[in-house]
Write a protein that holds these residues in place. Sequence first.
Motif, PDB file in Angstrom:
ATOM      1  N   LYS A  57       0.807  -1.226   0.000  1.00  0.00           N
ATOM      2  CA  LYS A  57       0.000   0.000   0.000  1.00  0.00           C
ATOM      3  C   LYS A  57       0.835   1.270   0.000  1.00  0.00           C
ATOM      4  O   LYS A  57       0.326   2.358  -0.264  1.00  0.00           O
ATOM      5  CB  LYS A  57      -0.866   0.041   1.278  1.00  0.00           C
ATOM      6  CG  LYS A  57      -2.178  -0.690   1.195  1.00  0.00           C
ATOM      7  CD  LYS A  57      -2.957  -0.495   2.485  1.00  0.00           C
ATOM      8  CE  LYS A  57      -3.417   0.908   2.764  1.00  0.00           C
ATOM      9  NZ  LYS A  57      -4.775   1.209   2.309  1.00  0.00           N
ATOM     10  N   ARG A  59       2.015   2.295   2.892  1.00  0.00           N
ATOM     11  CA  ARG A  59       1.373   2.859   4.090  1.00  0.00           C
ATOM     12  C   ARG A  59       2.402   3.179   5.160  1.00  0.00           C
ATOM     13  O   ARG A  59       3.308   2.377   5.412  1.00  0.00           O
ATOM     14  CB  ARG A  59       0.383   1.831   4.638  1.00  0.00           C
ATOM     15  CG  ARG A  59      -0.442   2.271   5.862  1.00  0.00           C
ATOM     16  CD  ARG A  59      -1.364   1.126   6.237  1.00  0.00           C
ATOM     17  NE  ARG A  59      -2.161   1.317   7.411  1.00  0.00           N
ATOM     18  CZ  ARG A  59      -3.475   1.547   7.398  1.00  0.00           C
ATOM     19  NH1 ARG A  59      -4.103   1.674   6.255  1.00  0.00           N
ATOM     20  NH2 ARG A  59      -4.146   1.643   8.534  1.00  0.00           N
ATOM     21  N   SER A 144      -8.071  -0.900   4.066  1.00  0.00           N
ATOM     22  CA  SER A 144      -8.694  -0.779   2.758  1.00  0.00           C
ATOM     23  C   SER A 144      -7.635  -1.071   1.694  1.00  0.00           C
ATOM     24  O   SER A 144      -6.454  -0.785   1.886  1.00  0.00           O
ATOM     25  CB  SER A 144      -9.270   0.630   2.584  1.00  0.00           C
ATOM     26  OG  SER A 144      -8.325   1.609   2.972  1.00  0.00           O
ATOM     27  N   ASN A 146      -6.634   0.112  -1.096  1.00  0.00           N
ATOM     28  CA  ASN A 146      -6.132   1.169  -1.983  1.00  0.00           C
ATOM     29  C   ASN A 146      -4.656   1.451  -1.713  1.00  0.00           C
ATOM     30  O   ASN A 146      -4.145   1.119  -0.647  1.00  0.00           O
ATOM     31  CB  ASN A 146      -6.922   2.456  -1.725  1.00  0.00           C
ATOM     32  CG  ASN A 146      -6.949   2.804  -0.240  1.00  0.00           C
ATOM     33  OD1 ASN A 146      -7.689   2.162   0.514  1.00  0.00           O
ATOM     34  ND2 ASN A 146      -6.149   3.761   0.184  1.00  0.00           N
ATOM     35  N   SER A 152     -10.738   4.582  -1.096  1.00  0.00           N
ATOM     36  CA  SER A 152     -10.840   3.133  -0.904  1.00  0.00           C
ATOM     37  C   SER A 152     -11.565   2.502  -2.085  1.00  0.00           C
ATOM     38  O   SER A 152     -12.476   3.105  -2.645  1.00  0.00           O
ATOM     39  CB  SER A 152     -11.610   2.827   0.382  1.00  0.00           C
ATOM     40  OG  SER A 152     -10.981   3.416   1.486  1.00  0.00           O
ATOM     41  N   HIS A 236      -6.248  11.775   2.631  1.00  0.00           N
ATOM     42  CA  HIS A 236      -6.948  10.530   2.408  1.00  0.00           C
ATOM     43  C   HIS A 236      -7.995  10.685   1.339  1.00  0.00           C
ATOM     44  O   HIS A 236      -8.474  11.781   1.087  1.00  0.00           O
ATOM     45  CB  HIS A 236      -7.667  10.166   3.699  1.00  0.00           C
ATOM     46  CG  HIS A 236      -7.411   8.760   4.118  1.00  0.00           C
ATOM     47  ND1 HIS A 236      -7.037   8.432   5.375  1.00  0.00           N
ATOM     48  CD2 HIS A 236      -7.485   7.602   3.445  1.00  0.00           C
ATOM     49  CE1 HIS A 236      -6.886   7.134   5.467  1.00  0.00           C
ATOM     50  NE2 HIS A 236      -7.150   6.601   4.314  1.00  0.00           N
TER      51      HIS A 236
HETATM   52 MG    MG Z   1      -7.965   3.099   4.487  1.00  0.00          MG
END
Ligand code: MG
Length: 352
Positions: A57, A59, A144, A146, A152, A236
């Motif tokens: 991701k 992330r 999620s 994405n 998402s 986001h």
């Molecule tokens: Mg998320």
Amino acid sequence: QTKIVKIDDVKKQDAELQQAGEILRRGGLVAFPTETVYGLGANGLDGEACAGIYAAKGRPSDNPLILHAAGRDMVDSIAAEVPELAEQLMAAFCPGPITLILRRSRLVPDRITGGLDTVGVRIPENDIARAMIRAAGVPVAAPSANLSGRPSPTTAQATARDMDGRIPLILDGGPCRFGVESTIVDCTGERAVILRPGAVTREMLEELLGKGQVGLDPALVGAKTVPKAPGMKYTHYAPKAPMTLIEGEPSRMGQAFACEIQRLRAEGRRVGIVASREVLQELGGLIPAELAADYGHQGDLPAIAANLYEALRSFDDKPADVLLGEGTVGTGLGLAIMNRLHKASGFRTIHA
Ligand code: MG
Ligand code: TXA
């Protein structure tokens, strides 16, 4: 390279679900449908496997993952304790679009908690999700599906767009019913506190727990504080072009859009619109179809929630360089919709 497998019947397609469970048990990643949005799953008890989620991701590693359980029985292995408040919420809303923040058990890997001593626990209602978790035999960590920062995914195709080549398997369960992520409720204090609004609304929680028994994280109502859900502090749900949100009286929306479109056009901008069918109709020929995304009828909050992320993502392929979005009421499911729209627009707002 990424395989997409359509699941129409959980019972008849047990072989496919067992295969997904096998990938998860071996430390691999599987994207799967839930009733909220698609999730990117890994074995939630395996820190190494979960590290793969952060990599796929992009992330930040301080943003914790929530754990998905197939049923109430799995929750006891994840949570150190289940307070009465959480039992009440689970009895009323699980399985369903809600995540409970509980004290974590020692089985939960440090890797996924972002340094917190709590963990998010969710029992999804989607039967493909629960069958997959049962097949894996372990709680499944899943954000999620994405790329970090993007809206998402609410379809397998949107999931593939972000995850193609990064994971071996996507289970396709069709479009998600609710379309916005679960309501996150902190259950570690005296009273319930909503950290992220979702389809289990504040009003539904108050009906169960009593008026005044449900708090809202101050960061959700505009206070300049650090949100308690770490992920809520990042940019986001952002579409590819910067968006401004138009809020206010529904009957004045069309006029407000028309003014703003003309102003931006005078600056030479190509304006895209994410709005209700009513506003798009009122604007008529002012906006070509290739620059418009219809998110449903004005005031139809379930439809708007279900369509919102696909509408934002449609501008991946539309030639807009700036977007205008239409706000909704801020109550009921509207609280979740407005939270996502505010974040998607970086809190740039105009009042109609
Ligand atoms: Mg998320
Ligand atoms: O509907 C959903 O919840 C979806 C589906 C796949 O289940 N999942 C999802 O996960 O939205 P994610 O990672 O995209 O969002 C989870 C949010 C993040 O903002 C994260 O910071 C927050 O939950 N979170 C996770 N653990 C937490 C904790 N222990 N305390 C507070 N917030 C937490």
